[in-house]
Design an enzyme around this catalytic site. Structure first.
Site, PDB file in Angstrom:
ATOM      1  N   GLU A  50       0.763  -1.084   0.169  1.00 27.24           N
ATOM      2  CA  GLU A  50      -0.079   0.094  -0.051  1.00 27.24           C
ATOM      3  C   GLU A  50       0.872   1.162   0.057  1.00 27.24           C
ATOM      4  O   GLU A  50       1.780   1.240   0.827  1.00 27.24           O
ATOM      5  CB  GLU A  50      -0.757   0.015   1.411  1.00 27.24           C
TER       6      GLU A  50
ATOM      7  N   ARG B 258     -18.265  -0.300   4.947  1.00 27.43           N
ATOM      8  CA  ARG B 258     -19.330  -0.643   4.010  1.00 27.43           C
ATOM      9  C   ARG B 258     -20.065  -1.767   4.865  1.00 27.43           C
ATOM     10  O   ARG B 258     -21.210  -1.900   4.757  1.00 27.43           O
ATOM     11  CB  ARG B 258     -18.834  -1.486   2.806  1.00 27.43           C
TER      12      ARG B 258
ATOM     13  N   CYS C  52      -8.475  -1.542   7.985  1.00 24.88           N
ATOM     14  CA  CYS C  52      -7.157  -1.497   7.504  1.00 24.88           C
ATOM     15  C   CYS C  52      -6.544  -0.334   7.198  1.00 24.88           C
ATOM     16  O   CYS C  52      -5.586   0.034   7.566  1.00 24.88           O
ATOM     17  CB  CYS C  52      -6.890  -2.454   6.298  1.00 24.88           C
TER      18      CYS C  52
END
Length: 211
Positions: free
Chosen positions: A77, A87, A140
């Site tokens: 990342e 979500r 995350c």
């Protein structure tokens, strides 16, 4: 150095991020002892646990690892953004929407790990890997952003986040869903950590995306 994984979430009974991370606990890589810690999949508790581990260990490097079901490759990342937009609820039932992670923080932080050099080493070893431009907006990314925010006053301490695919056991009844054996992830993390500790300047190769 501190290496973290997550507890299971989203109805799963296992999380390959923790399975892989704990396999490296107590090992030495490039002269550094690996200490593994499991983080809860909660917006409140994850950063509390991470900060406590950093304060306790005073690590030279911190790499956090999480599961990204559906991805085909190990994802290094690049950037963490200052927003929680869940979500699904976390394991405590919390589901923040458009909430800042740090009211006093910038819009984003970049990793301070040499992700391009790590990418080269992983690909040379035959491990499917990529530079990712988004860590999502779930726990995350929350941990990735919180990590970099915590390290902002600790120059010289590298920090970053790696996403990994499902383990094969998680997709046994879902044909076509990509996975990567945990043993392969362990090899990848060991190699990535070694490169992160030993690299000087990062490699200058393309790692971008059109979308």
């Amino acid at each position: 150095m501190l290496l973290t994984g997550f507890a299971p979430f989203g109805g799963e009974t296992t999380n390959p991020s923790w399975e892989a991370v704990r396999a490296l606990h107590g090992k030495r890589i490039a002269g550094h002892l690996v200490v593994a810690r499991e983080l809860p999949v909660t917006f409140g508790g994850s950063l509390d646990a991470l900060r406590a581990a950093i304060d306790e260990l005073q690590p030279a490097l911190v790499m956090c690892v999480g599961q990204a079901g559906g991805r085909e490759r190990l994802s290094l990342e690049r950037v963490a953004i200052n927003v929680d937009d869940a979500r699904i609820p976390d394991n405590a039932g919390t589901q923040p929407i458009d909430a800042p992670i740090a009211d006093d923080g910038p819009a984003a932080y970049f990793t301070t790990l040499p992700i391009k050099a790590m990418l080269v080493a992983l690909r040379d070893a035959g491990i499917p890997a990529e530079v990712s431009q988004t860590a999502g907006t779930y726990v995350c990314n929350h941990v990735f952003y919180g990590l970099m925010h915590a390290l902002r006053e600790q120059p010289g301490v590298g920090g970053g986040f790696v996403h990994i695919p499902y383990a094969p056991t998680q997709v046994a009844d879902r044909p076509g869903v990509p996975s990567l054996p945990v043993e392969r992830v362990v090899d990848a993390l060991r190699l990535a950590l070694r490169v992160a500790l030993q690299s000087g300047e990062d490699a200058r190769i393309t790692g971008g995306a059109e979308h």
